[in-house]
Design a protein around this motif. Structure first.
Motif, PDB file in Angstrom:
ATOM      1  N   GLY A   1     -27.610 171.765  50.345  1.00 26.83           N
ATOM      2  CA  GLY A   1     -27.725 173.197  49.680  1.00 26.83           C
ATOM      3  C   GLY A   1     -27.437 174.402  50.633  1.00 26.83           C
ATOM      4  O   GLY A   1     -27.486 175.353  50.201  1.00 26.83           O
TER       5      GLY A   1
ATOM      6  N   SER B   1     -24.072 175.993  49.014  1.00 24.79           N
ATOM      7  CA  SER B   1     -24.212 176.619  47.536  1.00 24.79           C
ATOM      8  C   SER B   1     -25.163 177.769  47.861  1.00 24.79           C
ATOM      9  O   SER B   1     -25.167 178.646  47.028  1.00 24.79           O
ATOM     10  N   THR B   2     -26.265 177.712  48.602  1.00 21.73           N
ATOM     11  CA  THR B   2     -27.172 178.881  49.029  1.00 21.73           C
ATOM     12  C   THR B   2     -26.352 180.096  49.476  1.00 21.73           C
ATOM     13  O   THR B   2     -26.481 181.019  49.033  1.00 21.73           O
TER      14      THR B   2
ATOM     15  N   GLY C   1     -34.315 170.185  51.881  1.00 24.72           N
ATOM     16  CA  GLY C   1     -34.401 169.303  50.828  1.00 24.72           C
ATOM     17  C   GLY C   1     -35.696 168.831  50.554  1.00 24.72           C
ATOM     18  O   GLY C   1     -36.475 168.805  51.536  1.00 24.72           O
TER      19      GLY C   1
ATOM     20  N   THR D   1     -34.165 173.123  48.402  1.00 28.70           N
ATOM     21  CA  THR D   1     -33.425 172.975  47.221  1.00 28.70           C
ATOM     22  C   THR D   1     -33.627 171.619  46.607  1.00 28.70           C
ATOM     23  O   THR D   1     -33.757 170.644  47.324  1.00 28.70           O
TER      24      THR D   1
ATOM     25  N   LYS E   1     -32.018 169.490  45.032  1.00 28.93           N
ATOM     26  CA  LYS E   1     -30.712 168.828  44.448  1.00 28.93           C
ATOM     27  C   LYS E   1     -30.650 167.503  44.026  1.00 28.93           C
ATOM     28  O   LYS E   1     -29.855 167.478  42.991  1.00 28.93           O
ATOM     29  N   ASP E   2     -31.518 166.683  44.614  1.00 24.32           N
ATOM     30  CA  ASP E   2     -31.323 165.259  44.267  1.00 24.32           C
ATOM     31  C   ASP E   2     -32.529 164.598  43.389  1.00 24.32           C
ATOM     32  O   ASP E   2     -32.478 163.452  43.050  1.00 24.32           O
TER      33      ASP E   2
ATOM     34  N   HIS F   1     -33.954 171.969  40.761  1.00 20.77           N
ATOM     35  CA  HIS F   1     -32.442 171.336  40.259  1.00 20.77           C
ATOM     36  C   HIS F   1     -31.717 172.127  39.189  1.00 20.77           C
ATOM     37  O   HIS F   1     -32.131 172.513  38.335  1.00 20.77           O
TER      38      HIS F   1
ATOM     39  N   VAL G   1     -24.914 173.797  40.064  1.00 16.48           N
ATOM     40  CA  VAL G   1     -25.017 173.852  41.520  1.00 16.48           C
ATOM     41  C   VAL G   1     -24.853 172.497  42.077  1.00 16.48           C
ATOM     42  O   VAL G   1     -23.995 172.211  42.794  1.00 16.48           O
ATOM     43  N   ALA G   2     -25.556 171.416  41.614  1.00 20.25           N
ATOM     44  CA  ALA G   2     -25.420 170.103  42.228  1.00 20.25           C
ATOM     45  C   ALA G   2     -24.078 169.333  42.179  1.00 20.25           C
ATOM     46  O   ALA G   2     -23.846 168.299  42.745  1.00 20.25           O
TER      47      ALA G   2
ATOM     48  N   THR H   1     -32.941 179.110  38.917  1.00 21.98           N
ATOM     49  CA  THR H   1     -31.976 179.204  40.122  1.00 21.98           C
ATOM     50  C   THR H   1     -31.485 180.702  40.398  1.00 21.98           C
ATOM     51  O   THR H   1     -31.650 181.050  41.637  1.00 21.98           O
TER      52      THR H   1
END
Length: 425
Positions: free
Chosen positions: A189, A192-193, A327, A360, A362-363, A390, A394-395, A409
């Motif tokens: 992330g 993306s951040t 993460g 984040t 993310k997963d 999540h 973004v992911a 988010t």
């Protein structure tokens, strides 16, 4: 709920019920207006106003109001959260005005308008009362819109909290500041951040923020901000081109020609040629940072994975503050802690102590991972820890758009942006 009142509920998933029955708002109509229309039909059938108790589960708000057969909505005063405009309060400004007139009529000669005391200290007179802030969301916002602004309960606590975040983000700055976003592990992330926070800064600040892709591993900052298809169509100028021509770039207009633009966010794209991407030196980064700082007050630097590649020797000494991406995977959390420890051990203790750690989801790790324990552990090594939920918007790894990310988010990105600017002042 008061006996005889109709219950209106708005749920976090968008469902709306009136009297326990689900309704489907027409396209383009917000749920509150749709509910008020249904209640107006009830009022027409009964020939009398309908009392409604409304609960917004998404916003955490409650309200009580009457809906008339003609669709007018009136808030019920005395209900928690409502504004109680009693006759005594309404008359208070008049009484104060009368008192002012009496004082003016009996004032001493040296304080009269014909003989003012210009040399003495005095207070500025406010001739216009400030407008009451208008609510924009939830039940309060719906009532404000439905009554044409006549019923103004003021912003909710959540609205006020959002406004305070936006105020912190938009604060005027004197000088140029740089925030480095880094991590010891890829894919958690960091970029993306950088993009999401950069877009939030661009939305709420009066000046244009700049984001620099200093990732030596073919960084995709510009692609995440513009989208792969649009990025491929535009001129492929990168950080390497700026390094090559830096002595000839003597104005913002010339610099802009080397940059990409995602609305108000200006971007320096990373080098995509593997043979050149890891060649950015500390001295070259410092030249770029010096150039950019002449025209931008806020710069975000998307660093590579790790802290030992050559450019980092220029990034860290020039950083005002840091964002450490992490993460919920156990390995990612340990690397974030190790990053902060490495910084403290190598002369950057102040940066480590004032760092913002962004975790984040993310997963979507399994339930076996104790997220709360990871958050509490990392929070002890930094100034502030902020979690990003999540979000498929973004992911997926494609273009990041503030219009398509979730409310959670967006809120997290606003908190990060506010915390970054807090570190500048």
């Amino acid at each position: 709920m008061e006996l005889g009142a109709t219950r209106v509920e708005v749920f976090a998933d968008g469902r709306v019920t009136v009297g326990g029955e689900a309704i489907s708002p027409p396209e383009g109509i917000d749920p509150y207006s749709a509910a008020i229309a249904v209640l107006a039909d009830y009022a027409k059938s009964s020939g009398a106003p309908v009392l409604a108790d409304a609960i917004d589960h998404a916003k955490g708000q409650e309200g009580r109001f009457h809906v008339h057969p003609d669709g007018r909505a009136e808030a019920v005063t005395g209900f928690p959260g409502a504004v109680d405009t009693s006759p005594a309060e309404a008359a208070q400004p008049v009484a104060q005005g009368a008192q002012a007139d009496t004082e003016a009529a009996t004032a001493k000669p040296n304080a009269s308008p014909m003989n003012p005391s210009y040399g003495s200290a005095h207070l500025e007179t406010q001739f216009v009362r400030p407008d009451r802030p208008r609510p924009t969301t939830g039940i309060r916002g719906a009532l404000y819109s439905a009554t044409g602004g006549f019923v103004n309960l003021g912003p909710s606590a959540k609205d006020q909290d959002e406004a305070e975040l936006e105020r912190r983000i938009a604060r005027p700055l004197s000088g140029s500041f740089n925030t480095a976003i880094l991590s010891l592990k890829g894919g958690i992330g960091k970029t993306s951040t950088t993009v999401g926070v950069g877009m939030i800064l661009a939305e709420y600040r009066g000046d244009h923020p700049c984001a620099i892709d200093a990732n030596p591993d073919s960084g995709d900052l510009a692609e995440r901000a513009l989208g792969e298809m649009l990025y491929q169509k535009v001129k492929p100028r990168t950080i390497t081109d700026i390094v090559r021509d830096i002595d000839q770039i003597t104005s913002l207009t010339m610099l802009t020609d080397y940059m990409h633009h995602a609305n108000r966010l200006h971007l320096v794209a990373g080098e995509q040629d593997p043979a050149l991407s890891d060649a950015l030196t500390a001295a070259e980064y410092l030249k770029i940072k010096h150039l950019v700082s002449q025209y931008y007050s806020v710069t975000l630097t998307d660093c590579g994975t790790g802290v030992s590649h050559p450019a980092m020797a220029g990034v860290l000494p020039e950083a005002t503050n840091l964002v450490i991406a992490s993460g919920y995977a156990v390995s990612g959390a340990k690397r974030a802690r190790n990053t902060l420890q490495w910084l403290a051990d190598h002369g950057y203790e102040n940066l480590a102590r004032n760092a913002i750690v962004v975790v984040t989801d993310k997963d979507q790790v399994s339930s076996r991972v104790n997220k709360r324990a990871i958050e509490e552990h990392l929070a002890g090594f930094c100034r502030q820890l902020i979690t990003v939920p999540h979000d498929r918007g973004v992911a997926d790894g494609d273009r990041i758009s503030l219009d398509k990310i979730s409310g959670g988010t967006r809120r997290a990105y606003k908190e990060i942006a506010a915390a970054i600017v807090d570190g500048y002042v």
